[in-house]
Design a protein around this motif. Structure first.
Motif, PDB file in Angstrom:
ATOM      1  N   PRO A   1      -0.906  15.226  -3.672  1.00 22.91           N
ATOM      2  CA  PRO A   1      -2.004  15.054  -2.897  1.00 22.91           C
ATOM      3  C   PRO A   1      -3.373  14.144  -3.153  1.00 22.91           C
ATOM      4  O   PRO A   1      -3.392  13.916  -4.295  1.00 22.91           O
ATOM      5  N   VAL A   2      -3.870  13.513  -2.204  1.00 19.56           N
ATOM      6  CA  VAL A   2      -5.195  12.405  -2.383  1.00 19.56           C
ATOM      7  C   VAL A   2      -6.285  13.049  -1.683  1.00 19.56           C
ATOM      8  O   VAL A   2      -6.120  13.906  -0.723  1.00 19.56           O
ATOM      9  N   GLU A   3      -7.441  12.803  -2.016  1.00 22.18           N
ATOM     10  CA  GLU A   3      -8.475  13.106  -1.437  1.00 22.18           C
ATOM     11  C   GLU A   3      -8.917  12.190  -0.540  1.00 22.18           C
ATOM     12  O   GLU A   3      -9.094  10.895  -0.783  1.00 22.18           O
TER      13      GLU A   3
ATOM     14  N   THR B   1      -2.713   2.278 -12.647  1.00 22.45           N
ATOM     15  CA  THR B   1      -1.571   1.537 -12.588  1.00 22.45           C
ATOM     16  C   THR B   1      -1.783   0.065 -12.061  1.00 22.45           C
ATOM     17  O   THR B   1      -3.031   0.095 -11.626  1.00 22.45           O
ATOM     18  N   ALA B   2      -0.902  -0.760 -11.868  1.00 24.40           N
ATOM     19  CA  ALA B   2      -0.999  -2.137 -11.304  1.00 24.40           C
ATOM     20  C   ALA B   2      -1.115  -1.826  -9.683  1.00 24.40           C
ATOM     21  O   ALA B   2      -1.623  -2.818  -9.039  1.00 24.40           O
ATOM     22  N   ASP B   3      -0.897  -0.476  -9.213  1.00 25.14           N
ATOM     23  CA  ASP B   3      -1.075  -0.371  -7.780  1.00 25.14           C
ATOM     24  C   ASP B   3      -2.230   0.291  -7.465  1.00 25.14           C
ATOM     25  O   ASP B   3      -2.692   0.701  -6.096  1.00 25.14           O
ATOM     26  N   ASP B   4      -3.435   0.188  -8.283  1.00 23.97           N
ATOM     27  CA  ASP B   4      -4.622   0.857  -7.968  1.00 23.97           C
ATOM     28  C   ASP B   4      -5.403   0.251  -6.820  1.00 23.97           C
ATOM     29  O   ASP B   4      -5.427  -0.992  -6.705  1.00 23.97           O
ATOM     30  N   MET B   5      -5.598   1.146  -5.904  1.00 20.58           N
ATOM     31  CA  MET B   5      -5.973   0.470  -4.397  1.00 20.58           C
ATOM     32  C   MET B   5      -7.195   1.380  -3.885  1.00 20.58           C
ATOM     33  O   MET B   5      -6.761   2.606  -3.988  1.00 20.58           O
ATOM     34  N   TYR B   6      -7.754   0.836  -3.057  1.00 21.31           N
ATOM     35  CA  TYR B   6      -8.460   1.801  -2.027  1.00 21.31           C
ATOM     36  C   TYR B   6      -8.034   1.208  -0.623  1.00 21.31           C
ATOM     37  O   TYR B   6      -7.926   0.071  -0.233  1.00 21.31           O
ATOM     38  N   VAL B   7      -7.552   2.319   0.029  1.00 20.94           N
ATOM     39  CA  VAL B   7      -6.669   2.063   1.305  1.00 20.94           C
ATOM     40  C   VAL B   7      -7.339   2.823   2.497  1.00 20.94           C
ATOM     41  O   VAL B   7      -7.582   3.912   2.520  1.00 20.94           O
TER      42      VAL B   7
ATOM     43  N   GLY C   1       0.715  -1.158   0.006  1.00 19.73           N
ATOM     44  CA  GLY C   1       0.050  -0.141  -0.101  1.00 19.73           C
ATOM     45  C   GLY C   1       0.772   1.310  -0.208  1.00 19.73           C
ATOM     46  O   GLY C   1       0.383   2.224  -0.242  1.00 19.73           O
ATOM     47  N   THR C   2       2.095   1.229   0.305  1.00 21.90           N
ATOM     48  CA  THR C   2       3.096   2.287   0.306  1.00 21.90           C
ATOM     49  C   THR C   2       3.306   2.627  -1.197  1.00 21.90           C
ATOM     50  O   THR C   2       3.335   1.728  -2.151  1.00 21.90           O
ATOM     51  N   GLN C   3       3.390   3.827  -1.373  1.00 25.02           N
ATOM     52  CA  GLN C   3       3.827   4.412  -2.734  1.00 25.02           C
ATOM     53  C   GLN C   3       4.250   5.971  -2.527  1.00 25.02           C
ATOM     54  O   GLN C   3       4.412   6.498  -1.523  1.00 25.02           O
TER      55      GLN C   3
ATOM     56  N   PHE D   1     -11.072   6.792   3.906  1.00 25.11           N
ATOM     57  CA  PHE D   1     -10.005   6.047   2.834  1.00 25.11           C
ATOM     58  C   PHE D   1      -9.724   7.035   1.572  1.00 25.11           C
ATOM     59  O   PHE D   1     -10.128   8.199   1.429  1.00 25.11           O
ATOM     60  N   VAL D   2      -8.706   6.460   1.066  1.00 27.22           N
ATOM     61  CA  VAL D   2      -8.217   7.159  -0.190  1.00 27.22           C
ATOM     62  C   VAL D   2      -8.217   6.266  -1.347  1.00 27.22           C
ATOM     63  O   VAL D   2      -7.946   4.876  -1.143  1.00 27.22           O
ATOM     64  N   HIS D   3      -7.951   6.648  -2.419  1.00 29.63           N
ATOM     65  CA  HIS D   3      -7.991   5.926  -3.948  1.00 29.63           C
ATOM     66  C   HIS D   3      -6.764   6.416  -4.310  1.00 29.63           C
ATOM     67  O   HIS D   3      -6.383   7.508  -4.502  1.00 29.63           O
ATOM     68  N   VAL D   4      -5.851   5.433  -4.482  1.00 32.43           N
ATOM     69  CA  VAL D   4      -4.469   5.701  -4.940  1.00 32.43           C
ATOM     70  C   VAL D   4      -4.256   4.687  -6.224  1.00 32.43           C
ATOM     71  O   VAL D   4      -4.686   3.703  -6.326  1.00 32.43           O
TER      72      VAL D   4
END
Length: 250
Positions: free
Chosen positions: A96-98, A186-192, A89-91, A179-182
């Motif tokens: 900035p993220v919402e 990409t291959a790391d598309d994730m909701y965290v 989950g680290t990147q 939560f955030v969507h990052v």
């Protein structure tokens, strides 16, 4: 929940504090307790690498929450490092993220998996998580580094009680935050979850500090601010509804 973590912390810090005291000729031992120090138990977890996170733009809480469980999910963004295992989950957190509180903004597969995790954790039966974790290469990661053969057994070992109730309570707390969507596209598309991993903890607003203190102790927060970022548990779900990880660290 916090009692179990602080107990482990006192035990793990004692040898270090004693060595420092003896070297200075002072035999007084005054260990400080931080609940997150228990994270040394996680196999392969680097405990001395600083992490940092930043995020801007937080939306206000909206509807669509699960009854009895606050809504939200943050994500884990920390500095890239070479030659060291990274917490899932680290990147790159330079952008900035919402922070999102409305679960309806997440895809239906993500909402469904989150709900299943909530129901399983709230049941008090750790085994109810097993069907959600997948197998083989698709198995949910619960430790940093090499995957474990038995994720449920590992979670039980990480819990401060023999039945795994503490880890289930932590899991519920985590998925009850924003939560955030990052990693879009990409291959790391994730909701965290939680979003604190994407925030500069020294810039938290009073309401955000209160929300974080629902998960960790005041001592933990102070330690994180000195450390450089959130380093407690985080949970990630892919856009197609796969539970990717539930890990702790930087």
């Amino acid at each position: 929940m916090r009692i179990g973590k602080e107990k482990v912390s006192r035990i793990s810090l004692a040898p270090v504090m004693l060595a420092l005291s003896l070297a200075a000729g002072n035999f007084a031992l005054t260990p400080s307790a931080y609940a997150l120090s228990e994270l040394h138990k996680i196999p392969g977890q680097p405990n001395d690498q600083p992490a940092q996170g930043s995020a801007q733009g937080q939306s206000q809480p909206q509807g669509g929450t699960t009854p009895g469980v606050p809504m939200a999910d943050p994500l884990v963004n920390s500095q890239n490092s070479q030659g060291v295992d990274k917490t899932p989950g680290t990147q790159d957190n330079s952008k900035p993220v919402e922070v999102i509180y409305d679960i309806s903004k997440a895809p239906e597969p993500v909402r469904k998996m989150r709900q299943q995790i909530v129901e399983a954790a709230a049941s008090g039966d750790l085994e109810r998580l097993r069907p959600l974790m997948g197998t083989g290469a698709e198995q949910t990661q619960v430790t940093v580094g090499e995957p474990t053969e038995d994720p449920i057994g590992t979670l039980k070992d990480l819990s401060g009680d023999p039945d795994g109730d503490e880890i289930l309570a932590i899991m519920l707390d985590i998925v009850s935050t924003g939560f955030v969507h990052v990693g879009q596209g990409t291959a790391d598309d994730m909701y965290v979850w939680p979003y604190f991993a994407e925030k500069d903890l020294k810039s938290l607003t009073p309401p955000e500090r209160v929300e974080l203190l629902r998960i960790v102790t005041a001592g933990d927060l102070s330690d994180m601010q000195e450390f450089g970022g959130y380093n407690f548990y985080r949970l990630g779900i892919t856009p197609d509804g796969k539970w990717k990880f539930f890990t702790a660290g930087d």
